[in-house]
Design a protein around this motif. Structure first.
Motif, PDB file in Angstrom:
ATOM      1  N   ASP A  78       0.818  -1.217   0.000  1.00 52.17           N
ATOM      2  CA  ASP A  78       0.000   0.000   0.000  1.00 52.17           C
ATOM      3  C   ASP A  78       0.853   1.270   0.000  1.00 52.17           C
ATOM      4  OD1 ASP A  78      -2.676   1.382   0.450  1.00 52.17           O
ATOM      5  OD2 ASP A  78      -1.571   2.056   2.218  1.00 52.17           O
ATOM      6  N   ALA A  79       2.083   1.186   0.519  1.00 51.94           N
ATOM      7  CA  ALA A  79       2.958   2.365   0.597  1.00 51.94           C
ATOM      8  C   ALA A  79       3.555   2.754  -0.758  1.00 51.94           C
ATOM      9  CB  ALA A  79       4.080   2.101   1.599  1.00 51.94           C
ATOM     10  N   ILE A  80       3.460   1.886  -1.744  1.00 48.83           N
ATOM     11  CA  ILE A  80       4.013   2.173  -3.074  1.00 48.83           C
ATOM     12  C   ILE A  80       3.107   3.175  -3.796  1.00 48.83           C
ATOM     13  CG2 ILE A  80       4.584   1.159  -5.335  1.00 48.83           C
ATOM     14  CD1 ILE A  80       5.063  -1.513  -3.811  1.00 48.83           C
ATOM     15  N   PRO A  81       3.663   4.198  -4.418  1.00 47.07           N
ATOM     16  CA  PRO A  81       2.823   5.186  -5.130  1.00 47.07           C
ATOM     17  C   PRO A  81       2.310   4.643  -6.461  1.00 47.07           C
ATOM     18  CG  PRO A  81       5.138   5.748  -5.402  1.00 47.07           C
ATOM     19  CD  PRO A  81       5.098   4.574  -4.451  1.00 47.07           C
ATOM     20  N   TRP A  82       1.355   3.742  -6.408  1.00 45.50           N
ATOM     21  CA  TRP A  82       0.862   3.064  -7.604  1.00 45.50           C
ATOM     22  C   TRP A  82       0.269   4.034  -8.617  1.00 45.50           C
ATOM     23  CZ3 TRP A  82       2.306  -1.742  -8.319  1.00 45.50           C
ATOM     24  CH2 TRP A  82       2.647  -2.517  -7.210  1.00 45.50           C
ATOM     25  N   GLU A  83      -0.269   5.142  -8.126  1.00 51.65           N
ATOM     26  CA  GLU A  83      -0.875   6.124  -9.030  1.00 51.65           C
ATOM     27  C   GLU A  83       0.157   6.760  -9.965  1.00 51.65           C
ATOM     28  OE1 GLU A  83       0.191   8.122  -5.146  1.00 51.65           O
ATOM     29  OE2 GLU A  83      -0.758   6.238  -5.777  1.00 51.65           O
ATOM     30  N   ASP A  84       1.455   6.664  -9.599  1.00 44.87           N
ATOM     31  CA  ASP A  84       2.501   7.180 -10.494  1.00 44.87           C
ATOM     32  C   ASP A  84       2.716   6.281 -11.712  1.00 44.87           C
ATOM     33  OD1 ASP A  84       2.862   9.207  -8.688  1.00 44.87           O
ATOM     34  OD2 ASP A  84       4.734   8.425  -7.857  1.00 44.87           O
ATOM     35  N   PHE A  85       2.232   5.045 -11.616  1.00 45.05           N
ATOM     36  CA  PHE A  85       2.472   4.064 -12.681  1.00 45.05           C
ATOM     37  C   PHE A  85       1.196   3.594 -13.386  1.00 45.05           C
ATOM     38  CE2 PHE A  85       5.497   3.262  -9.128  1.00 45.05           C
ATOM     39  CZ  PHE A  85       6.631   3.791  -9.721  1.00 45.05           C
ATOM     40  N   ILE A  86       0.153   3.383 -12.614  1.00 42.21           N
ATOM     41  CA  ILE A  86      -1.057   2.746 -13.149  1.00 42.21           C
ATOM     42  C   ILE A  86      -2.168   3.780 -13.297  1.00 42.21           C
ATOM     43  CG2 ILE A  86      -2.782   0.946 -12.781  1.00 42.21           C
ATOM     44  CD1 ILE A  86      -0.720  -0.573 -11.128  1.00 42.21           C
ATOM     45  N   PRO A  87      -2.715   3.975 -14.498  1.00 41.43           N
ATOM     46  CA  PRO A  87      -3.818   4.931 -14.695  1.00 41.43           C
ATOM     47  C   PRO A  87      -5.119   4.399 -14.104  1.00 41.43           C
ATOM     48  CG  PRO A  87      -3.366   3.748 -16.724  1.00 41.43           C
ATOM     49  CD  PRO A  87      -2.306   3.321 -15.765  1.00 41.43           C
ATOM     50  N   ARG A  88      -6.123   5.206 -14.087  1.00 43.72           N
ATOM     51  CA  ARG A  88      -7.396   4.849 -13.443  1.00 43.72           C
ATOM     52  C   ARG A  88      -8.080   3.659 -14.121  1.00 43.72           C
ATOM     53  NH1 ARG A  88     -10.241   9.457 -12.382  1.00 43.72           N
ATOM     54  NH2 ARG A  88     -12.254   8.407 -12.349  1.00 43.72           N
ATOM     55  N   ASP A  89      -7.757   3.394 -15.399  1.00 42.26           N
ATOM     56  CA  ASP A  89      -8.372   2.248 -16.080  1.00 42.26           C
ATOM     57  C   ASP A  89      -7.418   1.060 -16.192  1.00 42.26           C
ATOM     58  OD1 ASP A  89      -6.595   3.345 -17.874  1.00 42.26           O
ATOM     59  OD2 ASP A  89      -7.928   3.165 -19.616  1.00 42.26           O
ATOM     60  N   GLY A  90      -6.263   1.123 -15.518  1.00 42.69           N
ATOM     61  CA  GLY A  90      -5.267   0.065 -15.633  1.00 42.69           C
ATOM     62  C   GLY A  90      -5.756  -1.274 -15.081  1.00 42.69           C
ATOM     63  N   ARG A  91      -5.349  -2.349 -15.742  1.00 43.40           N
ATOM     64  CA  ARG A  91      -5.700  -3.709 -15.294  1.00 43.40           C
ATOM     65  C   ARG A  91      -4.500  -4.309 -14.568  1.00 43.40           C
ATOM     66  NH1 ARG A  91      -7.556  -6.858 -20.502  1.00 43.40           N
ATOM     67  NH2 ARG A  91      -6.352  -5.238 -21.581  1.00 43.40           N
ATOM     68  N   VAL A  92      -4.674  -4.654 -13.322  1.00 47.09           N
ATOM     69  CA  VAL A  92      -3.591  -5.204 -12.502  1.00 47.09           C
ATOM     70  C   VAL A  92      -3.710  -6.716 -12.463  1.00 47.09           C
ATOM     71  CG1 VAL A  92      -2.497  -5.239 -10.236  1.00 47.09           C
ATOM     72  CG2 VAL A  92      -3.528  -3.120 -11.103  1.00 47.09           C
TER      73      VAL A  92
END
Length: 385
Positions: A78-92
């Motif tokens: 959770d501490a990783i800034p995922w929003e810097d890499f994955i856009p709002r429509d990104g599939r994880v």
């Protein structure tokens, strides 16, 4: 934007991948078990994917932290800034592995890590749910001895998938391993190369790609090309560099022979698709192999004799190989990649070099016999002393 990156490799090939990275000008290259770490930004991600011949995948290392509870795992992810890499429509897409750790349930680790990623992204993008209908982001949670590594796969399909090998024969080796065998043999494009048991042609084709300096990833796409935060420019620059580095005028003497005409037909197709159609493929028994060329290299992946009843035939094959090398190719070097036990005893000569490698999960050995040094090369070496 510099970040920690990792090129994964089969056990035994870490040093080779490390040398490839250094030749590409990568910084802080450090080889460890099955991984080679280095540093770089978007351009280095693109270049490593396009140019590495012996690596399996290229990852971004997003975080490394200790965890012995699922709560620690959740908080670390959770501490990783995922929003810097994955856009709002990104599939994880989450994968995982756990080795010698308190957290040994891979499905639970994957589920908790995925929840941590999604919950953070929902909060940052003010969403009630993630649509996940955009580009794919493959994330790997690797837990080794209670230490978690969070990796993002920039390659997508494994780097062995060059794009030319559409057809497969019996017991093929991966393109990355074939390239490694050619590199380890110390073959040079000015000298002949032969694979007398070439199957569908992977070793000759990889040698030709090396000889003409054709980047192995030039024919394919990568997962990272669809990621907005990397941008298209780095991939365009890397591809332009790859095209500028081509050496189409390099003359090559590469031969592949086999007794299976169907496999040879596939080999010719693969060579043409890879842009190295000048490789000579011919149906021929091993005992018939001969050439007037001298000081060449034979690199081959012969049958291992793993199936019931095959051992006698394989022993005979290895005896024939020794006779061919002694009687017809006395100046040539030889590299044999095999899982056959006691190869040196059957072949009748100890190898000059021997290296443990893996074909998938199968432990093999690469036996190398140096051959005779060409007079012109010996003269150059003598003059340099």
């Amino acid at each position: 934007m510099k970040m920690k990156l990792a090129a994964t490799a089969a056990f035994g090939l870490e040093g080779l991948v490390g040398r490839e990275l250094k030749s590409l000008g990568m910084e802080n290259v450090e080889a460890q078990n099955a991984r080679v770490y280095f540093e770089g930004g978007p351009l280095e991600i693109a270049r490593s994917n396009l140019f590495l011949r012996c690596s399996d995948r290229v990852y971004m290392v997003l975080a490394e932290f200790p965890a012995v509870t699922f709560q620690e795992l959740f908080e670390g992810v959770d501490a990783i800034p995922w929003e810097d890499f994955i856009p709002r429509d990104g599939r994880v897409h989450m994968t995982g592995k756990c080795v010698k750790s308190t957290l040994m349930s891979v499905p639970d680790c994957q589920s908790i890590a995925k929840k941590a990623v999604v919950e953070r992204l929902k909060k940052r993008y003010h969403l009630n749910w993630m649509p996940e209908d955009g580009p794919v982001f493959r994330v790997e949670i690797s837990v080794l001895k209670d230490r978690v590594s969070v990796l993002m796969d920039t390659s997508g399909d494994g780097l062995h998938k060059r794009g030319y090998r559409i057809l497969t024969g019996e017991a093929p080796i991966r393109e990355t391993l074939a390239a490694a065998l050619v590199k380890l043999s110390r073959w040079h494009p000015d000298r002949p190369l032969m694979d007398p048991m070439c199957g569908t042609g992977t070793i000759p084709v990889e040698a030709a790609l090396i000889g003409k300096n054709i980047a192995p990833g030039l024919m394919r796409t990568f997962a990272g090309e669809a990621w907005p935060f990397l941008g298209a420019e780095c991939w365009a620059r890397a591809r332009e560099e790859a095209r500028d580095a081509l050496n189409p005028e390099q003359k090559l003497t590469i031969v592949g022979t086999d007794i299976d005409e169907k496999a040879l037909s596939m080999a010719r197709y693969h060579a043409k698709k890879a842009g190295v159609g000048e490789i000579h493929f011919q149906r021929m028994e091993l005992s018939e192999v001969t050439t007037q060329k001298q000081y060449g290299f034979m690199v081959t992946n012969p049958p291992y004799g793993k199936r019931l009843g095959e051992e006698k035939a394989v022993v005979s094959l290895y005896h024939t190989l020794r006779r061919v090398m002694n009687d017809k190719l006395p100046t040539w070097g030889l590299g044999v990649f095999t899982a056959f036990p006691d190869f040196e005893r059957i072949y009748g000569k100890r190898a000059d070099f021997r290296r443990k490698l893996y074909n998938g999960k199968l432990e093999c050995q690469f036996y190398q016999y140096k051959g005779v040094r060409p007079p012109w090369l010996q003269k150059v070496l003598d003059e340099s002393r």
